[in-house]
Write an enzyme that holds these catalytic residues in place. Sequence first.
Site, short mmCIF file in Angstrom:
data_model
loop_
_atom_site.label_atom_id
_atom_site.label_comp_id
_atom_site.label_asym_id
_atom_site.label_seq_id
_atom_site.Cartn_x
_atom_site.Cartn_y
_atom_site.Cartn_z
N GLY B 40 0.34 -1.36 -0.21
CA GLY B 40 0.27 0.04 0.06
C GLY B 40 0.58 1.48 0.10
N CYS B 249 -27.76 -9.87 -16.08
CA CYS B 249 -27.52 -9.22 -17.25
C CYS B 249 -28.28 -9.60 -18.68
CB CYS B 249 -25.41 -10.13 -17.77
SG CYS B 249 -24.72 -9.49 -19.04
N CYS B 252 -26.57 -13.09 -20.60
CA CYS B 252 -25.98 -13.95 -20.15
C CYS B 252 -26.55 -14.73 -18.68
CB CYS B 252 -24.11 -14.16 -19.73
SG CYS B 252 -23.60 -13.39 -18.39
N CYS B 274 -23.25 -7.80 -18.07
CA CYS B 274 -21.67 -7.87 -17.92
C CYS B 274 -20.99 -6.37 -18.93
CB CYS B 274 -21.06 -9.11 -18.23
SG CYS B 274 -22.12 -10.09 -17.36
N CYS B 280 -18.71 -12.71 -19.40
CA CYS B 280 -20.16 -12.86 -19.92
C CYS B 280 -19.55 -13.21 -21.24
CB CYS B 280 -20.41 -11.01 -20.91
SG CYS B 280 -22.49 -10.91 -20.82
#
Lengths: 257, 310
Positions: B40, B249, B252, B274, B280
């Site tokens: 970080g 979605c 899909c 998606c 997808c």
Amino acid sequence: MTTALMRVRNLDKRFDTIHACRNVSFELHQGEVLGVVGESGSGKTTLLRCLSGEMLPSAGTVEYDVRMRGLTDIAALSEPERRLLRRTDWGIVHQNPRDGLRMNISAGGNVGERLMAVGARHYGEIRGEAVDWLERVELDQDRIDDAPSTFSGGMQQRLQIARNLVSKPRLVFMDEPTGGLDVSVQARLLDLLRGLVRDLHIAAIVVTHDLAVVRLLADRLMVMRRGEVVESGLTDQVLDDPQHAYTQLLVSSVLQP
Amino acid sequence: MTVATNHNGGTESGYNFAYLDEQTKRMIRRCLLKAVAIPGYQVPFGSREMPLAYGWGTGGIQVTASIIGPDDVLKVIDQGADDTTNAVSIRHFFQRTADVATTEETEDATIIQTRHRVPETAMKEGQILVYQVPQPEPLRQLEPRETECRKIHGYAEYGLMHVKLYEDIARFGHIATSYSYPVLVNGRYVMSPTPIPKFDNPKMDSFPALQLFGAGREKRIYAVPPYTTVKSLDFDDHPFSVQKWDQACALCGAEDSFLDEVILDDRGRKMFVCSDSNYCEQRQAAGYSNPAAAADIAAYQLALQGEADA
């Protein structure tokens, strides 16, 4: 006799060839308000910055009664310790509220910042505390979500005070707290400050060139000239019976309406 | 003109393998090692001029160029998709300068360079996810002084970060930050996972793959090593939550993926698909679909047809 909250010994501050503070010594006790007056360039602000750890003195010591540790030289503290002190046990009220506030953060966020800095993580409680403090400095609660940039000068100054006092400091440094405000707003602000300082038993060091401000706020007074303290004592005593020539000049220079 | 193959195997002549010279790669790798050692923490690095503009992934490209080898398989994502401009051109860039194999399958890639998304398909140990970062400093909007930001990170004085979240709740009633949502890495450094949606934040926690972040303009590199805790900041009474959609979605039928809104016409019809195109397509190939959205898809295809004809 209680021990001092802050003890300053032979403080000296030089900038290259300029000798800004010479041999300043004093003690400040819990709940006591010390006024520092003098003409501009007399070293008042430099003294305040040395006391608040923003600068380190060239010589001499500034000791503060750090919680759980007792009187400690602030120059001997590590930088994170000094920063912690500055945002918890101390308050710093700047002359220009823009220096002390986050202008694009709402009033509530400004007041809540110190609480969040010490780990407050409950939004409702932070907000409650902010509302409470706005009320105490006589700001309208409806303005809590407004940015300070939309506030008047007097309101900004009161918000700055609330932001500092929310962490329940024991010592507040004020540099010209009423500078740039008109007389009636000054009077209200002084009245508010006097009330808060007395109620919360906060010690304060107030730097100003305005004798009326110290007359109202300060218990004790130091008069500075060319970096030196030329006279000190109880406020009324110094103002009513000035001994040093410069203090006499200062007192007699005040316009009487 | 004949295109010569350089000695490192790239198809473009006159360039070193993967465009950057070896000394630059070495410098970046040293920064990457430091970044991995301090999860970080933003490590400054000597960002180079790249043959594309800042904001187009120069940081991510430099990181990828420094870690890629001839045997790596590269996938590039832009806004979740493999077929958008940025993804296509960066993939092409590495094909030409490093001659590496590329793929659109998350499972097959060894290095995935991404902008805006973490793939929906779970990543595994040994893979590397490289983020392109526009703004590495989470405190930038609150504290304009860089010197002060460095101190805040150094002393972990992160109260200010919560002021930003406070402002959100005060203004909108909930934490409205929906991307670049600040996280606490390994219990120490606050990091900006820019610019992924907060939907992807929970995936970063204890992630099995190595995550590297490169910011070209800001000249910063940071990293999250595998299996590191990544905690999204929040308030006790306003806990962290991710975006939700009330539909699946349209292509899909996935209900667990990040959905993009697609406008179908100028009468307000829209569908949600998606954002991760690879995920997808894999689902569609496996036979998943969303019959409820068939009418929307037909309208969409008609609109595309109209555009093609015009």
